[in-house]
Design an enzyme around this catalytic site. Structure first.
Site, short mmCIF file in Angstrom:
data_model
loop_
_atom_site.label_atom_id
_atom_site.label_comp_id
_atom_site.label_asym_id
_atom_site.label_seq_id
_atom_site.Cartn_x
_atom_site.Cartn_y
_atom_site.Cartn_z
N ARG A 138 6.58 0.36 -3.11
CA ARG A 138 6.33 -0.17 -4.46
C ARG A 138 7.42 0.29 -5.44
NH1 ARG A 138 1.05 1.55 -3.26
NH2 ARG A 138 1.26 3.26 -4.73
N LYS B 37 0.82 -1.22 0.00
CA LYS B 37 0.00 0.00 0.00
C LYS B 37 0.85 1.27 0.00
CE LYS B 37 -3.94 -2.09 2.29
NZ LYS B 37 -4.82 -2.09 3.46
N CYS B 38 2.17 1.13 0.16
CA CYS B 38 3.08 2.27 0.25
C CYS B 38 3.73 2.53 -1.10
CB CYS B 38 4.15 1.98 1.31
SG CYS B 38 5.49 3.18 1.35
N GLY B 39 3.58 3.75 -1.60
CA GLY B 39 4.17 4.11 -2.89
C GLY B 39 5.68 3.99 -2.91
#
Length: 116
Positions: free
Chosen positions: A15, A10-12
């Site tokens: 990712r 969920k963390c940019g």
């Protein structure tokens, strides 16, 4: 080269770091979703030691209960923070990446290049 990323999908930033690792030739990658499979307290301490950082520096404040738990206060000890992280992995800032060359908290994601 072997690499392990403690990842939150969920963390940019996590990712983006994962994408760098996946695109780097010769990287044998292990992805650990640390919210589902958190590192033990001892492993977490070792990761911070290997990264040359304190648990305070690895504490996630935004989007976590760190403040409510009193972990952002000046008198919060490394031991208290590690105990809390082991119990509530959302307190661990991410992504942590480990290779044979060391460990980095990859914020920003470009820091991963230091250990590739």
């Amino acid at each position: 080269m072997k690499a392990t990323i403690w990842h939150n999908p969920k963390c940019g930033t996590s990712r983006k770091t994962l994408a760098i690792l996946e695109e780097t030739p010769g990287v044998e990658l292990t992805v650990v979703e640390y919210l589902k499979h958190p590192p033990s307290r001892a492993r977490l301490k070792q990761l911070f030691d290997d990264a040359g950082m304190t648990p305070q520096e690895g504490l996630r404040v935004r989007g976590s209960p760190a403040e409510e738990l009193g972990l952002t206060k000046a008198d919060a000890t490394a031991e208290q923070i590690l105990d809390a992280m082991a119990e509530e992995p959302i307190l661990i800032n991410r992504p942590l990446v480990e290779t044979d060359k060391g460990v980095r908290l990859c914020r920003p994601q470009e820091l991963v290049h230091e250990i590739l």
